[in-house]
Design a protein around this motif. Structure first.
Motif, PDB file in Angstrom:
ATOM      1  N   ARG A  56       0.815  -1.213   0.000  1.00  0.00           N
ATOM      2  CA  ARG A  56       0.000   0.000   0.000  1.00  0.00           C
ATOM      3  C   ARG A  56       0.847   1.262   0.000  1.00  0.00           C
ATOM      4  N   HIS A  57       2.041   1.210   0.607  1.00  0.00           N
ATOM      5  CA  HIS A  57       2.892   2.400   0.663  1.00  0.00           C
ATOM      6  C   HIS A  57       3.721   2.579  -0.604  1.00  0.00           C
ATOM      7  N   GLN A  58       3.827   1.546  -1.440  1.00  0.00           N
ATOM      8  CA  GLN A  58       4.606   1.644  -2.671  1.00  0.00           C
ATOM      9  C   GLN A  58       3.743   1.897  -3.898  1.00  0.00           C
ATOM     10  N   LEU A  59       2.420   1.904  -3.751  1.00  0.00           N
ATOM     11  CA  LEU A  59       1.541   2.106  -4.895  1.00  0.00           C
ATOM     12  C   LEU A  59       1.583   3.556  -5.377  1.00  0.00           C
ATOM     13  N   THR A  60       1.577   3.711  -6.677  1.00  0.00           N
ATOM     14  CA  THR A  60       1.522   5.033  -7.293  1.00  0.00           C
ATOM     15  C   THR A  60       0.075   5.321  -7.666  1.00  0.00           C
ATOM     16  N   LEU A  61      -0.550   6.231  -6.953  1.00  0.00           N
ATOM     17  CA  LEU A  61      -1.961   6.549  -7.152  1.00  0.00           C
ATOM     18  C   LEU A  61      -2.074   7.813  -7.996  1.00  0.00           C
ATOM     19  N   GLU A  62      -1.844   7.672  -9.281  1.00  0.00           N
ATOM     20  CA  GLU A  62      -1.960   8.773 -10.240  1.00  0.00           C
ATOM     21  C   GLU A  62      -2.645   8.242 -11.487  1.00  0.00           C
ATOM     22  N   SER A  63      -3.774   8.818 -11.827  1.00  0.00           N
ATOM     23  CA  SER A  63      -4.549   8.340 -12.967  1.00  0.00           C
ATOM     24  C   SER A  63      -4.948   9.516 -13.840  1.00  0.00           C
ATOM     25  N   GLY A  64      -4.973   9.256 -15.140  1.00  0.00           N
ATOM     26  CA  GLY A  64      -5.401  10.282 -16.081  1.00  0.00           C
ATOM     27  C   GLY A  64      -6.911  10.309 -16.240  1.00  0.00           C
ATOM     28  N   ALA A  65      -7.379  11.270 -17.052  1.00  0.00           N
ATOM     29  CA  ALA A  65      -8.819  11.448 -17.232  1.00  0.00           C
ATOM     30  C   ALA A  65      -9.434  10.264 -17.982  1.00  0.00           C
ATOM     31  N   PHE A  66      -8.778   9.826 -19.060  1.00  0.00           N
ATOM     32  CA  PHE A  66      -9.332   8.713 -19.835  1.00  0.00           C
ATOM     33  C   PHE A  66      -9.317   7.410 -19.042  1.00  0.00           C
ATOM     34  N   ALA A  67      -8.215   7.140 -18.315  1.00  0.00           N
ATOM     35  CA  ALA A  67      -8.139   5.927 -17.506  1.00  0.00           C
ATOM     36  C   ALA A  67      -9.191   5.934 -16.396  1.00  0.00           C
ATOM     37  N   SER A  68      -9.379   7.082 -15.776  1.00  0.00           N
ATOM     38  CA  SER A  68     -10.404   7.180 -14.725  1.00  0.00           C
ATOM     39  C   SER A  68     -11.804   6.979 -15.291  1.00  0.00           C
ATOM     40  N   LEU A  69     -12.044   7.544 -16.480  1.00  0.00           N
ATOM     41  CA  LEU A  69     -13.358   7.376 -17.112  1.00  0.00           C
ATOM     42  C   LEU A  69     -13.596   5.917 -17.491  1.00  0.00           C
ATOM     43  N   LEU A  70     -12.573   5.251 -18.026  1.00  0.00           N
ATOM     44  CA  LEU A  70     -12.713   3.841 -18.387  1.00  0.00           C
ATOM     45  C   LEU A  70     -12.908   2.966 -17.158  1.00  0.00           C
ATOM     46  N   GLY A  71     -12.159   3.233 -16.096  1.00  0.00           N
ATOM     47  CA  GLY A  71     -12.319   2.472 -14.860  1.00  0.00           C
ATOM     48  C   GLY A  71     -13.695   2.643 -14.257  1.00  0.00           C
ATOM     49  N   THR A  72     -14.208   3.865 -14.281  1.00  0.00           N
ATOM     50  CA  THR A  72     -15.554   4.105 -13.768  1.00  0.00           C
ATOM     51  C   THR A  72     -16.602   3.382 -14.604  1.00  0.00           C
ATOM     52  N   GLY A  73     -16.386   3.343 -15.921  1.00  0.00           N
ATOM     53  CA  GLY A  73     -17.321   2.632 -16.792  1.00  0.00           C
ATOM     54  C   GLY A  73     -17.328   1.137 -16.525  1.00  0.00           C
ATOM     55  N   LEU A  74     -16.149   0.545 -16.300  1.00  0.00           N
ATOM     56  CA  LEU A  74     -16.085  -0.879 -15.990  1.00  0.00           C
ATOM     57  C   LEU A  74     -16.795  -1.202 -14.679  1.00  0.00           C
ATOM     58  N   LEU A  75     -16.605  -0.354 -13.675  1.00  0.00           N
ATOM     59  CA  LEU A  75     -17.286  -0.580 -12.399  1.00  0.00           C
ATOM     60  C   LEU A  75     -18.799  -0.425 -12.551  1.00  0.00           C
TER      61      LEU A  75
END
Length: 316
Positions: A56-75
């Motif tokens: 959890r401390h090594q994860l890079t939590l940075e997402s772009g607009a298209f990736a966030s939109l696609l992830g939200t659509g999958l969910l």
């Protein structure tokens, strides 16, 4: 307040989404009466959660607009499909993979997707579950299962006769049809093997192949033992006892036996540390030191004799 600070962190919401999807998926499997898939899915979610918690401390939590939109659509697709209460098929088995992929895109984008390859591999085995199930059904394992169960009963001393896929005892018998041929047991153990290889990576490809083959063999052999046991129960026990061990809560013990045997094999073959032996260099040094001490003691013992003989040769 502390809880308000946690609500302002994106990691908290991602963890909440992950937990909600896990609870939803397990609930759907429970309603579908898929005991084996519910058990393996529970193990998969626990393993995926532990893997994410460790890094959890090594994860890079940075997402772009298209990736966030696609992830939200999958969910959103997963949630909409869940409202229809799908049966235990490819759709239900693929939901965890799609959901974890959506959460990973929402959290880390395309560039950080590699951080979740273990979790995606774990749930990807559920997607391949249907494909391997069709492959094993085309082989028709029922006659082979009947033969192995017959041999087990004969070695145990029971007067059994086999007629195709029928096992007949003097007072009853069973028929080995597709559901009891060992397909689900083999697939269950293959999923356990995938989970073990992800959690405990082995370096040698030969060891990985042995791990998968042993898991499949254990699933098949334990199921053959199950068929033999059910034949005995159907011949010499009341019907309620047979139903308990066939489709009731007692049927879960066979999967437990397979997992315990597989865990014992993995520990003996891959995880057990070898016995520590003394270093040969240190052993030779110790031996040389010991021989040196012995030679010194022998020299001390022999020195008075040499002096006395020398004194005898001196002139008076």
């Amino acid at each position: 307040m502390n809880w308000i600070m946690h609500l302002q962190k994106p990691a908290f919401w991602l963890l909440a989404i992950f937990a909600a999807i896990a609870a939803l998926h397990l609930t759907l499997f429970n309603r579908a009466n898929e005991t084996d898939l519910f058990s393996i899915s529970l193990l998969f979610w626990i393993a995926a959660g532990s893997l994410i918690w460790e890094k959890r401390h090594q994860l890079t939590l940075e997402s772009g607009a298209f990736a966030s939109l696609l992830g939200t659509g999958l969910l959103a697709i997963v949630l909409l499909r869940s409202t229809a209460l799908p049966e235990a098929g490819l759709v239900l088995r693929a939901q965890p993979f799609v959901a974890v992929l959506g959460v990973a895109l929402l959290a880390s984008g395309f560039r950080g997707l590699y951080q979740y390859w273990k979790e995606l591999m774990i749930f990807g085995s559920l997607v391949l579950y249907t494909l391997f199930e069709l492959l094993l059904k085309s082989i028709d394992l029922a006659p082979l299962t009947a033969r192995i169960s017959t041999l087990l009963l004969l070695y145990a001393g029971f007067p059994v006769k086999r007629e195709g896929v029928f096992l007949r005892l003097p007072t009853g018998g069973v028929e080995v049809y597709g559901g009891c041929s060992g397909i689900h047991s083999i697939l269950f153990m293959l999923c356990v093997a995938v989970l073990f290889l992800v959690m405990v990576p082995l370096r040698s490809p030969f060891q990985k192949a042995v791990c998968v083959v042993v898991a499949a063999l254990l699933g098949f052999l334990v199921n053959s033992l199950r068929v033999a046991f059910l034949a005995i129960l159907n011949a010499y026990s009341p019907k309620e006892v047979f139903e308990y061990w066939h489709e009731g809560s007692g049927s879960m013990i066979y999967a437990m036996i397979s997992v315990v045997l597989f865990g014992a094999f993995c520990w003996l073959a891959f995880l057990r540390s070898p016995r520590t032996t003394s270093d040969p260099i240190q052993g030779s040094e110790a031996g040389s030191q010991e021989s040196g001490v012995r030679s010194q003691e022998a020299g001390v013992r022999n020195s008075p004799k040499r002096l006395s003989s020398h004194r005898v040769q001196e002139p008076e």
